[in-house]
Scaffold this motif. Sequence first.
Motif, PDB file in Angstrom:
ATOM      1  N   THR A 157       0.834  -1.203   0.000  1.00 34.56           N
ATOM      2  CA  THR A 157       0.000   0.000   0.000  1.00 34.56           C
ATOM      3  C   THR A 157       0.866   1.250   0.000  1.00 34.56           C
ATOM      4  O   THR A 157       0.603   2.215  -0.731  1.00 34.56           O
ATOM      5  N   LEU A 158       1.918   1.244   0.801  1.00 31.76           N
ATOM      6  CA  LEU A 158       2.844   2.382   0.822  1.00 31.76           C
ATOM      7  C   LEU A 158       3.509   2.578  -0.538  1.00 31.76           C
ATOM      8  O   LEU A 158       3.781   3.720  -0.949  1.00 31.76           O
ATOM      9  N   ALA A 159       3.753   1.482  -1.247  1.00 32.81           N
ATOM     10  CA  ALA A 159       4.412   1.556  -2.553  1.00 32.81           C
ATOM     11  C   ALA A 159       3.455   1.916  -3.680  1.00 32.81           C
ATOM     12  O   ALA A 159       3.883   2.044  -4.831  1.00 32.81           O
ATOM     13  N   GLY A 160       2.165   2.050  -3.378  1.00 34.53           N
ATOM     14  CA  GLY A 160       1.208   2.490  -4.388  1.00 34.53           C
ATOM     15  C   GLY A 160       0.570   1.393  -5.205  1.00 34.53           C
ATOM     16  O   GLY A 160       0.015   1.649  -6.276  1.00 34.53           O
ATOM     17  N   ALA A 161       0.601   0.136  -4.709  1.00 33.19           N
ATOM     18  CA  ALA A 161      -0.005  -0.963  -5.462  1.00 33.19           C
ATOM     19  C   ALA A 161      -1.525  -0.892  -5.474  1.00 33.19           C
ATOM     20  O   ALA A 161      -2.173  -1.493  -6.332  1.00 33.19           O
ATOM     21  N   GLY A 162      -2.091  -0.170  -4.540  1.00 32.82           N
ATOM     22  CA  GLY A 162      -3.540  -0.052  -4.438  1.00 32.82           C
ATOM     23  C   GLY A 162      -3.879   0.569  -3.097  1.00 32.82           C
ATOM     24  O   GLY A 162      -2.991   0.929  -2.317  1.00 32.82           O
ATOM     25  N   PHE A 163      -5.167   0.693  -2.816  1.00 28.69           N
ATOM     26  CA  PHE A 163      -5.550   1.149  -1.476  1.00 28.69           C
ATOM     27  C   PHE A 163      -5.618  -0.076  -0.566  1.00 28.69           C
ATOM     28  O   PHE A 163      -5.723  -1.212  -1.023  1.00 28.69           O
ATOM     29  N   GLY A 164      -5.527   0.151   0.731  1.00 33.12           N
ATOM     30  CA  GLY A 164      -5.548  -0.951   1.679  1.00 33.12           C
ATOM     31  C   GLY A 164      -6.522  -0.696   2.810  1.00 33.12           C
ATOM     32  O   GLY A 164      -6.954   0.442   3.046  1.00 33.12           O
ATOM     33  N   LEU A 165      -6.869  -1.774   3.498  1.00 31.26           N
ATOM     34  CA  LEU A 165      -7.650  -1.696   4.725  1.00 31.26           C
ATOM     35  C   LEU A 165      -6.718  -2.196   5.825  1.00 31.26           C
ATOM     36  O   LEU A 165      -6.617  -3.397   6.074  1.00 31.26           O
ATOM     37  N   LEU A 166      -6.008  -1.262   6.467  1.00 30.34           N
ATOM     38  CA  LEU A 166      -4.905  -1.603   7.355  1.00 30.34           C
ATOM     39  C   LEU A 166      -5.237  -1.281   8.808  1.00 30.34           C
ATOM     40  O   LEU A 166      -6.014  -0.366   9.102  1.00 30.34           O
ATOM     41  N   THR A 167      -4.618  -2.012   9.712  1.00 29.71           N
ATOM     42  CA  THR A 167      -4.883  -1.835  11.143  1.00 29.71           C
ATOM     43  C   THR A 167      -4.405  -0.472  11.622  1.00 29.71           C
ATOM     44  O   THR A 167      -3.313  -0.024  11.275  1.00 29.71           O
ATOM     45  N   ASN A 168      -5.237   0.155  12.461  1.00 26.70           N
ATOM     46  CA  ASN A 168      -4.899   1.504  12.934  1.00 26.70           C
ATOM     47  C   ASN A 168      -3.640   1.523  13.791  1.00 26.70           C
ATOM     48  O   ASN A 168      -2.909   2.505  13.823  1.00 26.70           O
ATOM     49  N   PHE A 169      -3.328   0.412  14.483  1.00 32.70           N
ATOM     50  CA  PHE A 169      -2.138   0.418  15.324  1.00 32.70           C
ATOM     51  C   PHE A 169      -0.845   0.354  14.515  1.00 32.70           C
ATOM     52  O   PHE A 169       0.224   0.657  15.032  1.00 32.70           O
ATOM     53  N   SER A 170      -0.948  -0.037  13.235  1.00 31.96           N
ATOM     54  CA  SER A 170       0.267  -0.226  12.438  1.00 31.96           C
ATOM     55  C   SER A 170       0.599   0.958  11.525  1.00 31.96           C
ATOM     56  O   SER A 170       1.699   0.999  10.959  1.00 31.96           O
ATOM     57  N   ILE A 171      -0.323   1.900  11.371  1.00 33.67           N
ATOM     58  CA  ILE A 171      -0.117   2.939  10.356  1.00 33.67           C
ATOM     59  C   ILE A 171      -0.109   4.357  10.920  1.00 33.67           C
ATOM     60  O   ILE A 171      -0.104   5.326  10.153  1.00 33.67           O
ATOM     61  N   GLY A 172      -0.093   4.492  12.236  1.00 36.87           N
ATOM     62  CA  GLY A 172      -0.143   5.826  12.839  1.00 36.87           C
ATOM     63  C   GLY A 172       0.984   6.725  12.371  1.00 36.87           C
ATOM     64  O   GLY A 172       0.757   7.890  12.002  1.00 36.87           O
ATOM     65  N   GLU A 173       2.215   6.216  12.369  1.00 36.90           N
ATOM     66  CA  GLU A 173       3.356   7.031  11.961  1.00 36.90           C
ATOM     67  C   GLU A 173       3.295   7.380  10.479  1.00 36.90           C
ATOM     68  O   GLU A 173       3.663   8.498  10.080  1.00 36.90           O
ATOM     69  N   ASP A 174       2.838   6.443   9.657  1.00 31.17           N
ATOM     70  CA  ASP A 174       2.745   6.722   8.216  1.00 31.17           C
ATOM     71  C   ASP A 174       1.692   7.781   7.927  1.00 31.17           C
ATOM     72  O   ASP A 174       1.884   8.620   7.035  1.00 31.17           O
ATOM     73  N   LEU A 175       0.593   7.773   8.665  1.00 34.43           N
ATOM     74  CA  LEU A 175      -0.420   8.809   8.491  1.00 34.43           C
ATOM     75  C   LEU A 175       0.110  10.158   8.953  1.00 34.43           C
ATOM     76  O   LEU A 175      -0.071  11.184   8.271  1.00 34.43           O
ATOM     77  N   ALA A 176       0.779  10.180  10.106  1.00 35.78           N
ATOM     78  CA  ALA A 176       1.304  11.439  10.637  1.00 35.78           C
ATOM     79  C   ALA A 176       2.358  12.040   9.714  1.00 35.78           C
ATOM     80  O   ALA A 176       2.446  13.268   9.577  1.00 35.78           O
ATOM     81  N   ALA A 177       3.145  11.181   9.067  1.00 35.91           N
ATOM     82  CA  ALA A 177       4.205  11.658   8.180  1.00 35.91           C
ATOM     83  C   ALA A 177       3.707  11.943   6.769  1.00 35.91           C
ATOM     84  O   ALA A 177       4.473  12.442   5.936  1.00 35.91           O
ATOM     85  N   GLY A 178       2.452  11.636   6.484  1.00 38.28           N
ATOM     86  CA  GLY A 178       1.913  11.882   5.154  1.00 38.28           C
ATOM     87  C   GLY A 178       2.232  10.805   4.135  1.00 38.28           C
ATOM     88  O   GLY A 178       1.968  10.987   2.941  1.00 38.28           O
ATOM     89  N   ARG A 179       2.806   9.702   4.594  1.00 40.05           N
ATOM     90  CA  ARG A 179       3.104   8.609   3.654  1.00 40.05           C
ATOM     91  C   ARG A 179       1.850   7.854   3.261  1.00 40.05           C
ATOM     92  O   ARG A 179       1.807   7.197   2.219  1.00 40.05           O
ATOM     93  N   LEU A 180       0.809   7.946   4.098  1.00 38.82           N
ATOM     94  CA  LEU A 180      -0.494   7.374   3.793  1.00 38.82           C
ATOM     95  C   LEU A 180      -1.565   8.426   4.069  1.00 38.82           C
ATOM     96  O   LEU A 180      -1.384   9.311   4.909  1.00 38.82           O
ATOM     97  N   VAL A 181      -2.674   8.290   3.379  1.00 40.31           N
ATOM     98  CA  VAL A 181      -3.806   9.200   3.529  1.00 40.31           C
ATOM     99  C   VAL A 181      -5.054   8.361   3.771  1.00 40.31           C
ATOM    100  O   VAL A 181      -5.260   7.336   3.097  1.00 40.31           O
ATOM    101  N   ARG A 182      -5.886   8.768   4.731  1.00 38.71           N
ATOM    102  CA  ARG A 182      -7.131   8.033   4.974  1.00 38.71           C
ATOM    103  C   ARG A 182      -8.155   8.350   3.880  1.00 38.71           C
ATOM    104  O   ARG A 182      -8.312   9.505   3.464  1.00 38.71           O
ATOM    105  N   LEU A 183      -8.843   7.334   3.445  1.00 39.52           N
ATOM    106  CA  LEU A 183      -9.962   7.471   2.529  1.00 39.52           C
ATOM    107  C   LEU A 183     -11.253   7.269   3.310  1.00 39.52           C
ATOM    108  O   LEU A 183     -11.310   6.421   4.209  1.00 39.52           O
ATOM    109  N   LEU A 184     -12.274   8.020   2.960  1.00 39.53           N
ATOM    110  CA  LEU A 184     -13.575   7.893   3.628  1.00 39.53           C
ATOM    111  C   LEU A 184     -13.389   7.786   5.144  1.00 39.53           C
ATOM    112  O   LEU A 184     -13.716   6.762   5.763  1.00 39.53           O
TER     113      LEU A 184
END
Length: 310
Positions: A236-263
């Motif tokens: 998902t980070l590499a852009g293969a598609g969107f993902g449904l990922l656990t909130n405990f695993s992606i906090g830093e990526d969201l804060a750093a802008g590496r991932l964006v929440r959809l809906l």
Amino acid sequence: MAELRDLNFNRLVVFAAVVEAGSLSAAAERLGLAKTMVSAHIQRLEAEVGATLIVRTTRRSNLTEAGRTLYEASRECVRVASDALAAISAASGPLRGAVRVASPIDYGVLVVAPALAELRRMHPALEVELVCSDGYVDLVAERIDVAVRLGNLKDSSYRSAPLGQYLRWLVASPAFLAGRQRPVLPSELAELPFVALSTLTHPYTLSLRATSGERERVRCKRAFLANTASACSAATLAGAGFGLLTNFSIGEDLAAGRLVRLLPQWAGEPAAIQAVYPSTSQPSPKVAAVIEALRTYLTRIDQPRAIARR
């Protein structure tokens, strides 16, 4: 007919070790005994109970029906005695001995390992082993004292203790979203490439719930399939598609802008985080300490998450 007074209970410990280790040699190594001594204990135990317990071949040992019956009782005797000794030790001082903990890979790396490190600092005489795997772990066969399980439990024979809950969030990388119109409805996700976890029963079906309580199921198109949650995150980070990922695993990526929440008003159904351990009247002091360490760590890391969501 054998009577209880005829049994040497030390031999029950040796017998249980042989069954669990799978061979006389492996049991001897585990117990720190010579193989000939282990073999002698088994032979004398068979004489005491008046039945053949193990049929030995050149390659492996197989339990007889009598052996299976005695093993179940032996295993329980050894466990109860071990718990009693641990309770006595805990009452008189810090925890000692070994504890084996199992966890899914990403949760083990992000949560369980640091929680156990804190427990180890509090009890320096405690030997901790963390076994991380996204596959099913048999607690008895693999001598696991406590396992962390995410989602609904399937182990009715085990005791459990609740630790908390987690959510799965819809996310994508900025590179993936570039040049695409962001979805505004769950149904629009069906048109986007999806990074799916193959170990799920229905990997391409999303069961979503809105903050309002509304629910919707979306069938996604096949795009990228991986067998671990960590691999799904990486894809998902590499852009293969969107993902449904656990909130405990992606906090830093969201804060750093590496991932964006959809809906952001939608997420996967809340799922339980639980600790399971072999059935006993009470968890051993070491198991109880592991559970408490996990709860304490989760409470601490969940506080900033709760503030961030306000």
